[in-house]
Design a protein around this motif. Structure first.
Motif, PDB file in Angstrom:
ATOM      1  N   THR A   1       0.212  11.157   6.451  1.00  0.00           N
ATOM      2  CA  THR A   1      -0.353   9.924   6.198  1.00  0.00           C
ATOM      3  C   THR A   1       0.746   9.095   7.088  1.00  0.00           C
ATOM      4  OG1 THR A   1      -1.089  10.154   3.936  1.00  0.00           O
ATOM      5  CG2 THR A   1      -1.170   7.886   4.781  1.00  0.00           C
ATOM      6  N   GLY A   2      -0.031   7.943   7.746  1.00  0.00           N
ATOM      7  CA  GLY A   2       1.044   7.066   8.408  1.00  0.00           C
ATOM      8  C   GLY A   2       0.014   5.730   8.811  1.00  0.00           C
ATOM      9  N   PRO A   3       0.758   4.761   9.259  1.00  0.00           N
ATOM     10  CA  PRO A   3       0.045   3.637   9.950  1.00  0.00           C
ATOM     11  C   PRO A   3      -0.062   3.900  11.362  1.00  0.00           C
ATOM     12  CG  PRO A   3       2.245   3.206   9.618  1.00  0.00           C
ATOM     13  CD  PRO A   3       2.144   4.273   9.129  1.00  0.00           C
ATOM     14  N   VAL A   4      -1.263   3.389  11.814  1.00  0.00           N
ATOM     15  CA  VAL A   4      -1.236   3.296  13.456  1.00  0.00           C
ATOM     16  C   VAL A   4      -0.621   2.190  13.923  1.00  0.00           C
ATOM     17  CG1 VAL A   4      -2.874   3.128  15.577  1.00  0.00           C
ATOM     18  CG2 VAL A   4      -3.553   4.622  13.555  1.00  0.00           C
ATOM     19  N   MET A   5       0.426   2.213  14.795  1.00  0.00           N
ATOM     20  CA  MET A   5       1.282   1.303  15.147  1.00  0.00           C
ATOM     21  C   MET A   5       1.124   0.931  16.642  1.00  0.00           C
ATOM     22  SD  MET A   5       4.807   1.745  13.122  1.00  0.00           S
ATOM     23  CE  MET A   5       4.967   3.419  13.146  1.00  0.00           C
ATOM     24  N   ASP A   6       0.728  -0.333  17.143  1.00  0.00           N
ATOM     25  CA  ASP A   6       0.287  -0.651  18.312  1.00  0.00           C
ATOM     26  C   ASP A   6       1.264  -1.870  18.843  1.00  0.00           C
ATOM     27  OD1 ASP A   6      -1.181  -2.462  20.553  1.00  0.00           O
ATOM     28  OD2 ASP A   6      -2.333  -0.380  20.557  1.00  0.00           O
ATOM     29  N   ASP A   7       1.630  -1.717  20.009  1.00  0.00           N
ATOM     30  CA  ASP A   7       2.516  -3.185  20.376  1.00  0.00           C
ATOM     31  C   ASP A   7       1.894  -4.425  20.357  1.00  0.00           C
ATOM     32  OD1 ASP A   7       4.787  -1.372  20.857  1.00  0.00           O
ATOM     33  OD2 ASP A   7       4.129  -1.107  23.097  1.00  0.00           O
ATOM     34  N   GLN A   8       0.546  -4.396  20.382  1.00  0.00           N
ATOM     35  CA  GLN A   8      -0.141  -5.606  20.253  1.00  0.00           C
ATOM     36  C   GLN A   8      -0.749  -5.842  18.991  1.00  0.00           C
ATOM     37  OE1 GLN A   8      -0.692  -7.204  23.002  1.00  0.00           O
ATOM     38  NE2 GLN A   8       0.539  -5.578  23.778  1.00  0.00           N
TER      39      GLN A   8
ATOM     40  N   GLY B   1       0.950  -1.084  -0.192  1.00  0.00           N
ATOM     41  CA  GLY B   1      -0.111   0.036   0.153  1.00  0.00           C
ATOM     42  C   GLY B   1       0.830   1.304  -0.094  1.00  0.00           C
ATOM     43  N   HIS B   2       0.665   2.198  -1.085  1.00  0.00           N
ATOM     44  CA  HIS B   2       1.472   3.612  -1.123  1.00  0.00           C
ATOM     45  C   HIS B   2       0.670   4.088   0.128  1.00  0.00           C
ATOM     46  CE1 HIS B   2       2.375   2.630  -5.031  1.00  0.00           C
ATOM     47  NE2 HIS B   2       3.367   3.656  -5.089  1.00  0.00           N
ATOM     48  N   LEU B   3       1.868   4.651   0.921  1.00  0.00           N
ATOM     49  CA  LEU B   3       1.319   5.843   1.867  1.00  0.00           C
ATOM     50  C   LEU B   3       1.182   7.012   1.305  1.00  0.00           C
ATOM     51  CD1 LEU B   3       3.407   4.461   5.028  1.00  0.00           C
ATOM     52  CD2 LEU B   3       1.013   4.519   4.629  1.00  0.00           C
TER      53      LEU B   3
ATOM     54  N   PHE C   1      10.223   1.327  -0.887  1.00  0.00           N
ATOM     55  CA  PHE C   1       9.645   0.335   0.213  1.00  0.00           C
ATOM     56  C   PHE C   1       9.369   1.452   1.596  1.00  0.00           C
ATOM     57  CE2 PHE C   1      11.542  -3.258  -1.813  1.00  0.00           C
ATOM     58  CZ  PHE C   1      10.027  -4.166  -2.097  1.00  0.00           C
ATOM     59  N   THR C   2      10.025   2.285   1.831  1.00  0.00           N
ATOM     60  CA  THR C   2       9.850   3.245   2.599  1.00  0.00           C
ATOM     61  C   THR C   2       8.455   3.730   2.818  1.00  0.00           C
ATOM     62  OG1 THR C   2      10.782   5.081   1.225  1.00  0.00           O
ATOM     63  CG2 THR C   2      12.380   3.821   3.170  1.00  0.00           C
ATOM     64  N   ASN C   3       7.921   3.909   1.387  1.00  0.00           N
ATOM     65  CA  ASN C   3       6.560   4.472   1.193  1.00  0.00           C
ATOM     66  C   ASN C   3       5.505   3.429   1.123  1.00  0.00           C
ATOM     67  OD1 ASN C   3       4.863   6.586   0.852  1.00  0.00           O
ATOM     68  ND2 ASN C   3       4.759   6.108  -1.509  1.00  0.00           N
TER      69      ASN C   3
ATOM     70  N   GLN D   1      -7.719  -1.131  -2.197  1.00  0.00           N
ATOM     71  CA  GLN D   1      -8.382  -0.837  -3.242  1.00  0.00           C
ATOM     72  C   GLN D   1      -9.861  -0.682  -3.287  1.00  0.00           C
ATOM     73  OE1 GLN D   1      -7.853  -4.580  -5.833  1.00  0.00           O
ATOM     74  NE2 GLN D   1      -5.886  -4.885  -4.947  1.00  0.00           N
ATOM     75  N   GLY D   2     -10.595  -0.528  -1.901  1.00  0.00           N
ATOM     76  CA  GLY D   2     -11.675  -0.388  -1.782  1.00  0.00           C
ATOM     77  C   GLY D   2     -12.059   1.196  -1.843  1.00  0.00           C
ATOM     78  N   GLN D   3     -13.306   1.165  -2.765  1.00  0.00           N
ATOM     79  CA  GLN D   3     -13.472   2.778  -3.077  1.00  0.00           C
ATOM     80  C   GLN D   3     -14.232   3.518  -1.963  1.00  0.00           C
ATOM     81  OE1 GLN D   3     -12.681   4.459  -5.790  1.00  0.00           O
ATOM     82  NE2 GLN D   3     -11.752   2.681  -6.263  1.00  0.00           N
ATOM     83  N   ASP D   4     -14.514   2.546  -0.709  1.00  0.00           N
ATOM     84  CA  ASP D   4     -14.985   3.295   0.383  1.00  0.00           C
ATOM     85  C   ASP D   4     -13.864   3.340   1.453  1.00  0.00           C
ATOM     86  OD1 ASP D   4     -15.254   0.537   0.552  1.00  0.00           O
ATOM     87  OD2 ASP D   4     -17.082   0.640   1.870  1.00  0.00           O
ATOM     88  N   LEU D   5     -12.678   2.896   1.137  1.00  0.00           N
ATOM     89  CA  LEU D   5     -11.583   2.750   2.322  1.00  0.00           C
ATOM     90  C   LEU D   5     -10.453   3.533   1.824  1.00  0.00           C
ATOM     91  CD1 LEU D   5     -12.223  -0.999   3.168  1.00  0.00           C
ATOM     92  CD2 LEU D   5     -12.692   1.169   4.562  1.00  0.00           C
ATOM     93  N   TRP D   6      -9.324   2.939   1.584  1.00  0.00           N
ATOM     94  CA  TRP D   6      -8.309   3.772   1.400  1.00  0.00           C
ATOM     95  C   TRP D   6      -8.119   4.279   0.028  1.00  0.00           C
ATOM     96  CZ3 TRP D   6      -4.472   5.140   4.562  1.00  0.00           C
ATOM     97  CH2 TRP D   6      -3.533   5.494   4.047  1.00  0.00           C
ATOM     98  N   GLN D   7      -8.544   3.487  -1.109  1.00  0.00           N
ATOM     99  CA  GLN D   7      -8.399   4.349  -2.341  1.00  0.00           C
ATOM    100  C   GLN D   7      -9.307   5.336  -2.685  1.00  0.00           C
ATOM    101  OE1 GLN D   7      -9.266   2.579  -6.668  1.00  0.00           O
ATOM    102  NE2 GLN D   7      -7.211   1.856  -5.906  1.00  0.00           N
TER     103      GLN D   7
END
Length: 324
Positions: free
Chosen positions: A215-222, A152-154, A176-178, A188-194
């Protein structure tokens, strides 16, 4: 004592001497094809890169301040010179700060100029390591093999593709950093990321507007582990632009993919998949990134004209209740 020699190729040659053994066990999987899919851009490729421009909107939108722990865990740009922030990797029209322990971006930030945007065609997906940081600080191709995960492109591929540097900016997004692991239905979802990405860029185009997007990911230890990598269950965006009256406006969003990843792995997701408008305070709580300097410009958190009773509102599929 009788002895035998057997040569194994993996793809380097290793000679193993075994005493009194009728058979030799050999690897069942070759890593050659996997390695051939990965390459690193030479350090010279990035010469002269300036990255994200915090003055792009005519009103300063600086980078968020990292906590002490985040700064310790950030990958360091080996090409940074005195006066540069060594945690920032500059590309054309965007920048990235990497969490070396999670091998994912803490955040990306991009300048979008709707008046100059160019729709370059997508010709293959060849992804590259960034040679300014260690390859061990980036997730490579192996994670995405034979599963439902997309690279997924960020920074959306077309977001920085404008002006005289459009072609190079397009290529820069294939680092790969992006890249972050996203379920194919989420990516690919039209009601989600894309869908949200397209809505943002299409509105910037239609109004000839300049937009800044974090933009970024939510990173959780779990976060659940797959192939040795913790998969983020949510992603976030902050949009910043200048309104007609000359003032800055910002809005934050969280996009959940937990239920989709749950279908791949056995665990219990906290949130349904979906797109939500959220308060900056909500985002800070989940990411520890400090965007407090944008709070004075935050659009009201409302849905259909009514103030939200919580700090998150689910967006409609047609984005009618999205503020931009």
């Amino acid at each position: 004592m009788d002895s035998r020699e057997v040569t194994l190729t993996v793809p380097v040659s290793i000679t193993v001497r075994i005493g009194n053994s009728p058979e030799v066990s050999t690897p069942t999987e070759s890593f050659t094809s996997e390695l051939s899919q990965e390459a690193a851009r030479p350090r010279s490729y990035y010469q002269g890169y300036k990255g994200y421009n915090s003055e792009f909107l005519g009103i300063a939108v600086p980078l968020p301040k990292l906590t002490d722990e985040q700064r310790r865990n950030a990958a360091k740009n080996s090409d940074a010179v005195q006066g540069d922030d060594p945690t920032v990797l500059p590309y054309n029209h965007f920048s990235i700060v990497m969490n070396r322990r999670r091998q994912l971006a803490y955040y990306t930030v991009v300048n979008i100029d709707g008046s100059q945007s160019t729709d370059l065609s997508r010709e293959g997906d060849r992804w590259y390591f960034d040679s300014r940081i260690a390859e061990s600080e980036q997730i490579g191709e192996a994670l995405y093999r034979r599963n439902a995960l997309d690279r997924g492109h960020l920074v959306r591929r077309l977001d920085p593709v404008w002006g005289s540097l459009a072609s190079r900016a397009n290529d820069d997004t294939f680092h790969f950093t992006n890249c972050s692991p996203q379920h194919e239905k989420f990516n690919q979802g039209q009601d989600l990321w894309q869908g949200l990405e397209n809505y943002i860029l299409n509105n910037a185009d239609a109004r000839n507007r300049k937009v800044t997007v974090f933009t970024g990911p939510v990173m959780d230890d779990q976060d659940p582990i797959y192939k040795g990598v913790r998969l983020p269950l949510a992603f976030w965006k902050i949009i910043a632009y200048v309104k007609a009256d000359g003032t800055l406006a910002t809005a934050a969003y969280v996009l959940e993919q937990g239920k989709l990843i749950q279908d791949m792995l056995r665990f219990e997701a906290a949130f349904d998949s979906g797109t939500y408008r959220v308060a900056l305070d909500h985002l800070k709580e989940r990411t520890n990134l400090d965007f407090d300097y944008l709070k004075a410009h935050e659009l009201p958190l409302s849905s259909d004209g009514l103030e939200a009773g919580r700090d998150r509102i689910r967006l409609q599929e047609n984005y009618e209740n999205l503020s931009l």
